[in-house]
Design a protein around this motif. Structure first.
Motif, PDB file in Angstrom:
ATOM      1  N   PRO A   1      60.977  31.925  47.717  1.00 29.65           N
ATOM      2  CA  PRO A   1      61.341  31.289  46.444  1.00 29.65           C
ATOM      3  C   PRO A   1      61.138  32.206  45.239  1.00 29.65           C
ATOM      4  CG  PRO A   1      59.815  29.914  47.726  1.00 29.65           C
ATOM      5  CD  PRO A   1      59.823  31.269  48.347  1.00 29.65           C
ATOM      6  N   VAL A   2      62.000  32.023  44.254  1.00 31.07           N
ATOM      7  CA  VAL A   2      61.740  32.630  42.955  1.00 31.07           C
ATOM      8  C   VAL A   2      60.580  31.886  42.301  1.00 31.07           C
ATOM      9  CG1 VAL A   2      62.677  33.121  40.665  1.00 31.07           C
ATOM     10  CG2 VAL A   2      64.139  33.340  42.685  1.00 31.07           C
ATOM     11  N   ASP A   3      60.645  30.570  42.320  1.00 35.85           N
ATOM     12  CA  ASP A   3      59.618  29.715  41.721  1.00 35.85           C
ATOM     13  C   ASP A   3      59.137  28.737  42.775  1.00 35.85           C
ATOM     14  OD1 ASP A   3      58.003  28.051  40.258  1.00 35.85           O
ATOM     15  OD2 ASP A   3      59.604  27.244  38.990  1.00 35.85           O
ATOM     16  N   ARG A   4      57.946  28.971  43.288  1.00 32.04           N
ATOM     17  CA  ARG A   4      57.435  28.117  44.364  1.00 32.04           C
ATOM     18  C   ARG A   4      57.259  26.667  43.906  1.00 32.04           C
ATOM     19  NH1 ARG A   4      52.016  26.836  45.327  1.00 32.04           N
ATOM     20  NH2 ARG A   4      50.723  27.019  43.482  1.00 32.04           N
ATOM     21  N   LEU A   5      57.101  26.468  42.593  1.00 28.83           N
ATOM     22  CA  LEU A   5      56.923  25.115  42.061  1.00 28.83           C
ATOM     23  C   LEU A   5      58.249  24.377  41.933  1.00 28.83           C
ATOM     24  CD1 LEU A   5      54.307  25.874  39.240  1.00 28.83           C
ATOM     25  CD2 LEU A   5      53.881  25.183  41.609  1.00 28.83           C
ATOM     26  N   GLY A   6      59.358  25.095  42.125  1.00 27.36           N
ATOM     27  CA  GLY A   6      60.673  24.481  41.976  1.00 27.36           C
ATOM     28  C   GLY A   6      61.364  24.173  43.289  1.00 27.36           C
TER      29      GLY A   6
ATOM     30  N   GLN B   1      52.097  35.847  35.369  1.00 27.85           N
ATOM     31  CA  GLN B   1      51.178  34.846  34.852  1.00 27.85           C
ATOM     32  C   GLN B   1      51.500  33.495  35.486  1.00 27.85           C
ATOM     33  OE1 GLN B   1      48.761  35.777  32.573  1.00 27.85           O
ATOM     34  NE2 GLN B   1      47.853  33.768  32.944  1.00 27.85           N
ATOM     35  N   GLY B   2      50.491  32.869  36.074  1.00 29.13           N
ATOM     36  CA  GLY B   2      50.685  31.570  36.697  1.00 29.13           C
ATOM     37  C   GLY B   2      51.158  31.623  38.135  1.00 29.13           C
ATOM     38  N   HIS B   3      51.520  32.811  38.622  1.00 32.13           N
ATOM     39  CA  HIS B   3      51.963  32.948  40.010  1.00 32.13           C
ATOM     40  C   HIS B   3      50.770  32.727  40.941  1.00 32.13           C
ATOM     41  CE1 HIS B   3      53.154  34.922  43.752  1.00 32.13           C
ATOM     42  NE2 HIS B   3      54.414  34.814  43.361  1.00 32.13           N
TER      43      HIS B   3
ATOM     44  N   GLU C   1      47.138  34.643  40.584  1.00 29.74           N
ATOM     45  CA  GLU C   1      45.952  33.904  40.129  1.00 29.74           C
ATOM     46  C   GLU C   1      44.835  33.946  41.172  1.00 29.74           C
ATOM     47  OE1 GLU C   1      45.669  32.933  37.133  1.00 29.74           O
ATOM     48  OE2 GLU C   1      47.764  33.162  36.525  1.00 29.74           O
ATOM     49  N   ILE C   2      45.205  33.711  42.438  1.00 31.65           N
ATOM     50  CA  ILE C   2      44.182  33.659  43.490  1.00 31.65           C
ATOM     51  C   ILE C   2      43.602  35.041  43.758  1.00 31.65           C
ATOM     52  CG2 ILE C   2      43.770  33.172  45.937  1.00 31.65           C
ATOM     53  CD1 ILE C   2      45.786  30.898  45.719  1.00 31.65           C
ATOM     54  N   ARG C   3      44.443  36.062  43.812  1.00 30.53           N
ATOM     55  CA  ARG C   3      43.943  37.424  44.050  1.00 30.53           C
ATOM     56  C   ARG C   3      42.985  37.839  42.935  1.00 30.53           C
ATOM     57  NH1 ARG C   3      49.523  40.592  46.016  1.00 30.53           N
ATOM     58  NH2 ARG C   3      49.679  39.528  48.035  1.00 30.53           N
ATOM     59  N   THR C   4      43.357  37.546  41.698  1.00 33.42           N
ATOM     60  CA  THR C   4      42.509  37.891  40.553  1.00 33.42           C
ATOM     61  C   THR C   4      41.179  37.156  40.609  1.00 33.42           C
ATOM     62  OG1 THR C   4      44.433  38.343  39.153  1.00 33.42           O
ATOM     63  CG2 THR C   4      42.362  37.839  38.033  1.00 33.42           C
ATOM     64  N   GLU C   5      41.258  35.865  40.869  1.00 34.09           N
ATOM     65  CA  GLU C   5      40.034  35.060  40.927  1.00 34.09           C
ATOM     66  C   GLU C   5      39.112  35.518  42.051  1.00 34.09           C
ATOM     67  OE1 GLU C   5      38.659  30.402  41.722  1.00 34.09           O
ATOM     68  OE2 GLU C   5      40.736  31.018  42.030  1.00 34.09           O
ATOM     69  N   GLN C   6      39.688  35.751  43.222  1.00 31.71           N
ATOM     70  CA  GLN C   6      38.862  36.054  44.386  1.00 31.71           C
ATOM     71  C   GLN C   6      38.219  37.438  44.323  1.00 31.71           C
ATOM     72  OE1 GLN C   6      37.829  34.140  46.995  1.00 31.71           O
ATOM     73  NE2 GLN C   6      38.688  32.443  45.799  1.00 31.71           N
ATOM     74  N   VAL C   7      38.952  38.444  43.802  1.00 36.97           N
ATOM     75  CA  VAL C   7      38.345  39.773  43.744  1.00 36.97           C
ATOM     76  C   VAL C   7      37.189  39.785  42.747  1.00 36.97           C
ATOM     77  CG1 VAL C   7      39.950  40.738  42.007  1.00 36.97           C
ATOM     78  CG2 VAL C   7      38.791  42.259  43.627  1.00 36.97           C
ATOM     79  N   THR C   8      37.358  39.140  41.599  1.00 33.02           N
ATOM     80  CA  THR C   8      36.283  39.128  40.595  1.00 33.02           C
ATOM     81  C   THR C   8      35.127  38.237  41.043  1.00 33.02           C
ATOM     82  OG1 THR C   8      37.493  37.393  39.380  1.00 33.02           O
ATOM     83  CG2 THR C   8      37.806  39.668  38.666  1.00 33.02           C
ATOM     84  N   LYS C   9      35.448  37.101  41.631  1.00 30.67           N
ATOM     85  CA  LYS C   9      34.404  36.178  42.111  1.00 30.67           C
ATOM     86  C   LYS C   9      33.595  36.803  43.249  1.00 30.67           C
ATOM     87  CE  LYS C   9      33.924  31.515  44.088  1.00 30.67           C
ATOM     88  NZ  LYS C   9      34.690  30.311  44.533  1.00 30.67           N
ATOM     89  N   SER C  10      34.279  37.468  44.169  1.00 29.29           N
ATOM     90  CA  SER C  10      33.591  38.083  45.313  1.00 29.29           C
ATOM     91  C   SER C  10      32.657  39.194  44.864  1.00 29.29           C
ATOM     92  CB  SER C  10      34.610  38.629  46.319  1.00 29.29           C
ATOM     93  OG  SER C  10      35.399  37.591  46.854  1.00 29.29           O
ATOM     94  N   LEU C  11      33.093  40.003  43.892  1.00 27.12           N
ATOM     95  CA  LEU C  11      32.246  41.080  43.383  1.00 27.12           C
ATOM     96  C   LEU C  11      31.039  40.513  42.643  1.00 27.12           C
ATOM     97  CD1 LEU C  11      35.009  43.561  42.196  1.00 27.12           C
ATOM     98  CD2 LEU C  11      33.324  43.988  44.003  1.00 27.12           C
ATOM     99  N   ALA C  12      31.261  39.473  41.854  1.00 26.08           N
ATOM    100  CA  ALA C  12      30.145  38.846  41.127  1.00 26.08           C
ATOM    101  C   ALA C  12      29.150  38.230  42.098  1.00 26.08           C
ATOM    102  CB  ALA C  12      30.684  37.795  40.163  1.00 26.08           C
ATOM    103  N   SER C  13      29.662  37.582  43.145  1.00 26.55           N
ATOM    104  CA  SER C  13      28.778  36.967  44.145  1.00 26.55           C
ATOM    105  C   SER C  13      27.939  37.999  44.876  1.00 26.55           C
ATOM    106  CB  SER C  13      29.604  36.168  45.161  1.00 26.55           C
ATOM    107  OG  SER C  13      30.281  35.107  44.530  1.00 26.55           O
TER     108      SER C  13
ATOM    109  N   ALA D   1      51.741  42.707  34.474  1.00 25.03           N
ATOM    110  CA  ALA D   1      52.835  43.671  34.665  1.00 25.03           C
ATOM    111  C   ALA D   1      53.874  43.195  35.673  1.00 25.03           C
ATOM    112  CB  ALA D   1      52.278  45.028  35.088  1.00 25.03           C
ATOM    113  N   ASN D   2      53.790  41.910  36.072  1.00 31.62           N
ATOM    114  CA  ASN D   2      54.862  41.274  36.851  1.00 31.62           C
ATOM    115  C   ASN D   2      55.227  42.000  38.147  1.00 31.62           C
ATOM    116  OD1 ASN D   2      55.441  39.003  35.015  1.00 31.62           O
ATOM    117  ND2 ASN D   2      56.030  40.633  33.614  1.00 31.62           N
TER     118      ASN D   2
END
Length: 342
Positions: free
Chosen positions: A96-101, A182-184, A188-200, A213-214
Motif C-alpha cells: 500500500p501507499v497508505d496502509r490506513l487507506g 512522518q506517521g508511517h 514510528e515503531i523503528r524510531t520508538e524501539q531503537v531509542t527505548k531499547s537504548l534507554a532501557s 527524509a521520507n
C-alpha cells in the motif's frame, strides 16, 4: 494424378489435425497458469525493487505476475486496482501507499471475491479481519529497532563505560536520527524501539535533532547538509530508519570532510578520528557495499529474499497449487537479522 491428389488431401488432413492438437496443447498448458497482480507503492525505493526482483524470481512458470507502480499516490493505486478488477485477476498482492487507506480496497476486493495478500506495509488489524481471504507477509517493525539498538551497543561498549566512540568523553551519545515518513507505521515503531531499547539498556542518548527524509537518499543528503552546518563537531552517531537515508548521510558527511583514513592504515573505520558510526535498516546491496568499505557501521537486514519465498508459497496455497499452511492466522512473519563488518 489421382494418386498425387490423394497424397495431397491426406497431408492437408494431417496438417489440420496437427494444428488442432497444438491448439489443445497450448490451451491445456496455459489453463493452469494463474494471473497475479502486484501493486507497489513506487519504483524508486531500492528495497522495494529488490523485493520485486525476488518475487518474480520465485513465481516460476505457473504464476504470471503483472506489476503496477503507484508513484507514491494512493489515488493512482486505487485506479490501478479498479482497472485490474475489470480485466480479471486471480490474486492481488498489494504494497500500500497508505496502509490506513486500505478499507475501501478490501471492501471492493471482497465484493469481487478476489483474494489479496498485503506486503511491506501492514494494514490495520481491523481491516485485515474483515474477510477470510486477506493475509499479510512482512517483518515486525519493533524487532528492527531493537536490533538496531544492539548494533549501537556493540559499537559504543557498556553503557556505564563508553568506548572511544564517545569522542568528547561525556558519557552521552550525541545522536542524529533520520526518520522515514512522518506517521508511517514502520518509521514510528523503528524510531520508538531503537531509542527505548537504548534507554532501557542504560545508554544516555542526547538527541541533537530528528530529520524526516521520507526513506529517500537524496532527501537525507539535503537534510544532513543542514544538520552538519549546525551540529557537525558534536555528532557521535547517526541512526537511520532505512539504508537509503543512511547512504545519503554518508554522502553528506564525506563531503564535509568525514570518513578520512586518519590512521593511515589504508582503511576507513572506527580507528579514524573522522569516522562517525551510522546504522541503517534493510540490507540493500549498496548498504552492504558501504559496510565492506568501512563507511556504514552496520544495518538490520529486512530479509526480502525470505519474504518473497514465503509470499509466493502462500500465493500458491491460496490459488490451490498446494495445501501448505504457512500463516499464523493471517500473518507470515520473517525475522530481521543484523549485518556488521566481518
Amino acid at each position: 494424378m489421382i494418386y498425387k491428389k490423394k497424397i495431397k488431401n491426406v497431408m492437408s488432413v494431417l496438417h489440420i489435425c496437427s494444428l488442432v492438437v497444438l491448439f489443445f496443447c497450448i490451451t491445456s498448458c496455459t489453463s493452469s497458469e494463474r494471473r497475479i497482480s502486484l501493486f507497489l507503492y513506487t519504483d524508486t525505493d531500492p528495497y522495494i525493487m529488490l523485493y520485486t526482483e525476488e518475487i518474480l524470481a520465485n513465481a516460476g512458470t505457473d504464476l504470471r505476475v503483472e506489476r503496477y507502480f503507484a508513484r507514491n499516490s494512493q489515488t493512482i493505486q486505487n485506479e490501478q486496482i479498479e482497472r485490474t478488477i475489470n480485466r480479471k485477476t486471480d490474486l492481488m498482492i498489494v504494497n500500500p501507499v497508505d496502509r490506513l487507506g486500505m478499507y475501501p480496497v478490501i471492501e471492493r476486493l471482497r465484493q469481487e471475491k478476489i483474494p489479496v495478500i498485503f506486503i511491506n506495509r501492514e494494514p490495520l488489524a481491523r481491516d485485515l479481519d474483515r474477510w477470510n481471504q486477506i493475509w499479510y507477509v512482512g517483518a515486525r517493525a519493533d524487532q528492527s529497532g531493537q536490533l538496531q539498538a544492539s548494533l549501537v551497543a556493540t559499537l559504543f561498549g557498556p553503557a556505564t563505560r563508553l568506548g572511544p566512540l564517545d569522542r568528547n568523553g561525556d558519557g552521552k551519545i550525541q545522536t542524529v536520527l533520520l526518520k522515514g515518513e512522518q506517521g508511517h507505521q514502520d518509521a514510528e515503531i523503528r524510531t520508538e524501539q531503537v531509542t527505548k531499547s537504548l534507554a532501557s539498556a542504560g545508554y544516555d542518548i542526547q538527541l541533537l535533532t530528528t530529520e524526516v527524509a521520507n526513506w529517500n537518499e537524496e532527501q537525507a543528503f539535503q537534510k544532513m547538509e543542514g544538520v552538519i552546518s549546525r551540529w557537525l563537531p558534536q555528532i557521535e552517531l547517526v541512526i537511520s530508519n532505512n539504508d537509503a537515508m543512511a547512504l545519503g548521510a554518508i554522502k553528506a558527511l564525506r563531503a564535509a570532510g568525514k570518513f578520512v583514513d586518519d590512521s593511515g592504515d589504508g582503511k576507513i573505520g572506527c580507528t579514524d578520528a573522522s569516522w562517525i558510526p551510522i546504522v541503517g535498516i534493510d540490507g540493500i546491496r549498496d548498504a552492504q557495499v558501504m559496510i565492506d568499505r568501512g563507511y556504514l557501521a552496520g544495518t538490520v537486514y529486512n530479509d526480502y529474499r525470505s519474504q518473497a519465498r514465503a509470499l509466493m508459497r502462500l500465493a500458491r496455497a491460496v490459488l490451490g497449487f498446494s495445501s501448505e499452511n504457512i500463516t499464523d492466522s493471517k500473518y507470515v512473519w520473517i525475522d530481521y537479522t543484523t549485518i556488521r563488518p566481518e
